[in-house]
Design a protein around this motif. Structure first.
Motif, PDB file in Angstrom:
ATOM      1  N   LEU A  16       0.830  -1.215   0.000  1.00  0.00           N
ATOM      2  CA  LEU A  16       0.000   0.000   0.000  1.00  0.00           C
ATOM      3  C   LEU A  16       0.862   1.262   0.000  1.00  0.00           C
ATOM      4  CD1 LEU A  16      -2.880  -0.981   2.424  1.00  0.00           C
ATOM      5  CD2 LEU A  16      -3.047  -0.576  -0.019  1.00  0.00           C
ATOM      6  N   LEU A  17       1.951   1.264   0.763  1.00  0.00           N
ATOM      7  CA  LEU A  17       2.815   2.437   0.806  1.00  0.00           C
ATOM      8  C   LEU A  17       3.496   2.692  -0.538  1.00  0.00           C
ATOM      9  CD1 LEU A  17       4.427   2.191   4.351  1.00  0.00           C
ATOM     10  CD2 LEU A  17       2.753   3.851   3.526  1.00  0.00           C
ATOM     11  N   THR A  18       3.864   1.631  -1.235  1.00  0.00           N
ATOM     12  CA  THR A  18       4.489   1.835  -2.544  1.00  0.00           C
ATOM     13  C   THR A  18       3.477   2.353  -3.562  1.00  0.00           C
ATOM     14  OG1 THR A  18       4.121  -0.471  -3.163  1.00  0.00           O
ATOM     15  CG2 THR A  18       6.265   0.094  -2.200  1.00  0.00           C
ATOM     16  N   GLN A  19       2.210   2.006  -3.393  1.00  0.00           N
ATOM     17  CA  GLN A  19       1.191   2.479  -4.324  1.00  0.00           C
ATOM     18  C   GLN A  19       0.791   3.925  -4.051  1.00  0.00           C
ATOM     19  OE1 GLN A  19       0.007   1.017  -7.044  1.00  0.00           O
ATOM     20  NE2 GLN A  19       1.537  -0.537  -6.664  1.00  0.00           N
ATOM     21  N   VAL A  20       0.943   4.386  -2.815  1.00  0.00           N
ATOM     22  CA  VAL A  20       0.558   5.756  -2.476  1.00  0.00           C
ATOM     23  C   VAL A  20       1.541   6.762  -3.072  1.00  0.00           C
ATOM     24  CG1 VAL A  20       0.316   7.361  -0.538  1.00  0.00           C
ATOM     25  CG2 VAL A  20      -0.722   5.123  -0.425  1.00  0.00           C
ATOM     26  N   THR A  21       2.789   6.382  -3.178  1.00  0.00           N
ATOM     27  CA  THR A  21       3.791   7.311  -3.690  1.00  0.00           C
ATOM     28  C   THR A  21       3.589   7.531  -5.179  1.00  0.00           C
ATOM     29  OG1 THR A  21       5.327   5.504  -4.064  1.00  0.00           O
ATOM     30  CG2 THR A  21       5.477   6.646  -1.955  1.00  0.00           C
ATOM     31  N   ALA A  22       3.890   8.735  -5.606  1.00  0.00           N
ATOM     32  CA  ALA A  22       3.712   9.093  -7.011  1.00  0.00           C
ATOM     33  C   ALA A  22       5.001   8.802  -7.784  1.00  0.00           C
ATOM     34  CB  ALA A  22       3.341  10.561  -7.121  1.00  0.00           C
ATOM     35  N   CYS A  23       4.871   8.162  -8.913  1.00  0.00           N
ATOM     36  CA  CYS A  23       6.032   7.724  -9.688  1.00  0.00           C
ATOM     37  C   CYS A  23       6.848   8.895 -10.230  1.00  0.00           C
ATOM     38  CB  CYS A  23       5.578   6.835 -10.836  1.00  0.00           C
ATOM     39  SG  CYS A  23       4.782   5.332 -10.266  1.00  0.00           S
ATOM     40  N   GLY A  24       6.191   9.903 -10.774  1.00  0.00           N
ATOM     41  CA  GLY A  24       6.918  11.036 -11.345  1.00  0.00           C
ATOM     42  C   GLY A  24       7.708  11.796 -10.309  1.00  0.00           C
ATOM     43  N   PHE A  27      10.821   9.341  -9.547  1.00  0.00           N
ATOM     44  CA  PHE A  27      11.790   9.126 -10.619  1.00  0.00           C
ATOM     45  C   PHE A  27      12.385  10.419 -11.163  1.00  0.00           C
ATOM     46  CE2 PHE A  27       9.189   5.122 -11.523  1.00  0.00           C
ATOM     47  CZ  PHE A  27      10.006   4.352 -10.725  1.00  0.00           C
ATOM     48  N   TYR A  28      11.603  11.495 -11.179  1.00  0.00           N
ATOM     49  CA  TYR A  28      12.069  12.756 -11.756  1.00  0.00           C
ATOM     50  C   TYR A  28      11.803  13.917 -10.790  1.00  0.00           C
ATOM     51  CZ  TYR A  28      11.960   9.991 -16.013  1.00  0.00           C
ATOM     52  OH  TYR A  28      12.148   9.019 -16.950  1.00  0.00           O
ATOM     53  N   PRO A  29      12.533  14.016  -9.693  1.00  0.00           N
ATOM     54  CA  PRO A  29      12.287  15.119  -8.757  1.00  0.00           C
ATOM     55  C   PRO A  29      12.629  16.483  -9.355  1.00  0.00           C
ATOM     56  CG  PRO A  29      14.212  13.856  -8.089  1.00  0.00           C
ATOM     57  CD  PRO A  29      13.575  13.115  -9.229  1.00  0.00           C
ATOM     58  N   ASP A  30      13.469  16.512 -10.397  1.00  0.00           N
ATOM     59  CA  ASP A  30      13.824  17.785 -11.029  1.00  0.00           C
ATOM     60  C   ASP A  30      12.674  18.357 -11.858  1.00  0.00           C
ATOM     61  OD1 ASP A  30      14.341  15.441 -12.552  1.00  0.00           O
ATOM     62  OD2 ASP A  30      15.361  16.654 -14.062  1.00  0.00           O
ATOM     63  N   ARG A  31      11.657  17.573 -12.135  1.00  0.00           N
ATOM     64  CA  ARG A  31      10.510  18.058 -12.902  1.00  0.00           C
ATOM     65  C   ARG A  31       9.482  18.786 -12.038  1.00  0.00           C
ATOM     66  NH1 ARG A  31       8.640  13.143 -16.872  1.00  0.00           N
ATOM     67  NH2 ARG A  31      10.551  12.966 -18.080  1.00  0.00           N
ATOM     68  N   ARG A  32       9.610  18.713 -10.742  1.00  0.00           N
ATOM     69  CA  ARG A  32       8.623  19.339  -9.861  1.00  0.00           C
ATOM     70  C   ARG A  32       8.587  20.843 -10.088  1.00  0.00           C
ATOM     71  NH1 ARG A  32      10.522  16.433  -4.420  1.00  0.00           N
ATOM     72  NH2 ARG A  32      10.161  14.312  -5.092  1.00  0.00           N
ATOM     73  N   GLY A  33       7.391  21.405  -9.977  1.00  0.00           N
ATOM     74  CA  GLY A  33       7.237  22.848 -10.104  1.00  0.00           C
ATOM     75  C   GLY A  33       6.788  23.308 -11.475  1.00  0.00           C
ATOM     76  N   GLN A  34       6.637  22.398 -12.418  1.00  0.00           N
ATOM     77  CA  GLN A  34       6.168  22.786 -13.742  1.00  0.00           C
ATOM     78  C   GLN A  34       4.665  23.036 -13.699  1.00  0.00           C
ATOM     79  OE1 GLN A  34       8.193  20.761 -17.170  1.00  0.00           O
ATOM     80  NE2 GLN A  34       8.383  19.176 -15.604  1.00  0.00           N
ATOM     81  N   ALA A  42       5.113   7.388 -19.899  1.00  0.00           N
ATOM     82  CA  ALA A  42       5.662   6.353 -19.017  1.00  0.00           C
ATOM     83  C   ALA A  42       5.217   6.590 -17.575  1.00  0.00           C
ATOM     84  CB  ALA A  42       7.186   6.350 -19.103  1.00  0.00           C
ATOM     85  N   ILE A  43       5.259   7.834 -17.128  1.00  0.00           N
ATOM     86  CA  ILE A  43       4.836   8.154 -15.768  1.00  0.00           C
ATOM     87  C   ILE A  43       3.327   7.963 -15.631  1.00  0.00           C
ATOM     88  CG2 ILE A  43       4.713   9.975 -14.023  1.00  0.00           C
ATOM     89  CD1 ILE A  43       7.518   8.798 -14.499  1.00  0.00           C
ATOM     90  N   ALA A  44       2.574   8.359 -16.650  1.00  0.00           N
ATOM     91  CA  ALA A  44       1.123   8.167 -16.608  1.00  0.00           C
ATOM     92  C   ALA A  44       0.775   6.677 -16.544  1.00  0.00           C
ATOM     93  CB  ALA A  44       0.473   8.812 -17.826  1.00  0.00           C
ATOM     94  N   ALA A  45       1.524   5.847 -17.265  1.00  0.00           N
ATOM     95  CA  ALA A  45       1.272   4.403 -17.239  1.00  0.00           C
ATOM     96  C   ALA A  45       1.619   3.813 -15.874  1.00  0.00           C
ATOM     97  CB  ALA A  45       2.086   3.708 -18.325  1.00  0.00           C
ATOM     98  N   LEU A  46       2.711   4.268 -15.275  1.00  0.00           N
ATOM     99  CA  LEU A  46       3.067   3.767 -13.948  1.00  0.00           C
ATOM    100  C   LEU A  46       2.041   4.187 -12.898  1.00  0.00           C
ATOM    101  CD1 LEU A  46       6.919   4.336 -13.997  1.00  0.00           C
ATOM    102  CD2 LEU A  46       5.720   2.155 -13.960  1.00  0.00           C
ATOM    103  N   ASP A  47       1.530   5.415 -13.017  1.00  0.00           N
ATOM    104  CA  ASP A  47       0.462   5.840 -12.111  1.00  0.00           C
ATOM    105  C   ASP A  47      -0.812   5.030 -12.353  1.00  0.00           C
ATOM    106  OD1 ASP A  47       2.050   7.684 -10.845  1.00  0.00           O
ATOM    107  OD2 ASP A  47       1.286   9.412 -11.947  1.00  0.00           O
ATOM    108  N   ALA A  48      -1.071   4.676 -13.608  1.00  0.00           N
ATOM    109  CA  ALA A  48      -2.264   3.900 -13.941  1.00  0.00           C
ATOM    110  C   ALA A  48      -2.192   2.486 -13.388  1.00  0.00           C
ATOM    111  CB  ALA A  48      -2.462   3.864 -15.453  1.00  0.00           C
ATOM    112  N   VAL A  49      -0.975   1.955 -13.230  1.00  0.00           N
ATOM    113  CA  VAL A  49      -0.839   0.631 -12.622  1.00  0.00           C
ATOM    114  C   VAL A  49      -1.414   0.660 -11.209  1.00  0.00           C
ATOM    115  CG1 VAL A  49       0.856  -1.043 -11.748  1.00  0.00           C
ATOM    116  CG2 VAL A  49       1.095  -0.099 -14.037  1.00  0.00           C
TER     117      VAL A  49
END
Length: 140
Positions: A16-24, A27-34, A42-49
């Protein structure tokens, strides 16, 4: 007899804890703030899993990635330089920056439209004392 139940409970909590975390965000902390951009499939598919296994954690993963902006592709490694003399045209007589003039200058010089009128834009105010602590001279 209690050990298998604790083991199963531990595995369930870890899942459950691994599913609560957001993949983007992971994996890409430098993308935050956009604010916006093209969605990374790829990130949308991982979230969809997460949606396939557990609905609520999957929705939370999408919400976190959209809120932080980590689901969007990074704009790239492109940089643009604008002459400071050109930017001075956006400063009014009272010393305040006119966002419309600044947006027009940046669009003309860089070829990109920046959403300076977006309500989510965070503007930081500074003072002469803050510039002095950084060793900078005010030149506006």
């Amino acid at each position: 007899m209690r050990v298998p139940f604790r083991l199963i409970g531990g595995v369930l909590i870890a899942t459950l804890l691994t599913q609560v975390t957001a993949c983007g965000s992971i994996f890409y902390p430098d993308r935050r703030g956009q604010i916006d951009g093209k969605i990374d499939p790829a990130i949308a598919a991982l979230d969809a899993v997460g949606l396939l296994f557990y609905i609520i954690p999957g929705l939370i993963a999408f919400a976190v990635d959209f809120t932080t902006g980590a689901i969007y592709f990074a704009p790239g490694e492109k940089t643009a330089h604008v002459d400071p003399q050109t930017l001075k045209q956006a400063i009014g007589a009272d010393g305040k920056v006119d966002n419309l003039k600044l947006q027009a200058i940046l669009q003309r010089e860089t070829g990109r439209s920046l959403p300076l009128d977006d309500p989510r834009l965070i503007q930081h105010k500074g003072s002469v004392q803050q510039l002095a602590t950084l060793g900078l001279q005010p030149a506006a």
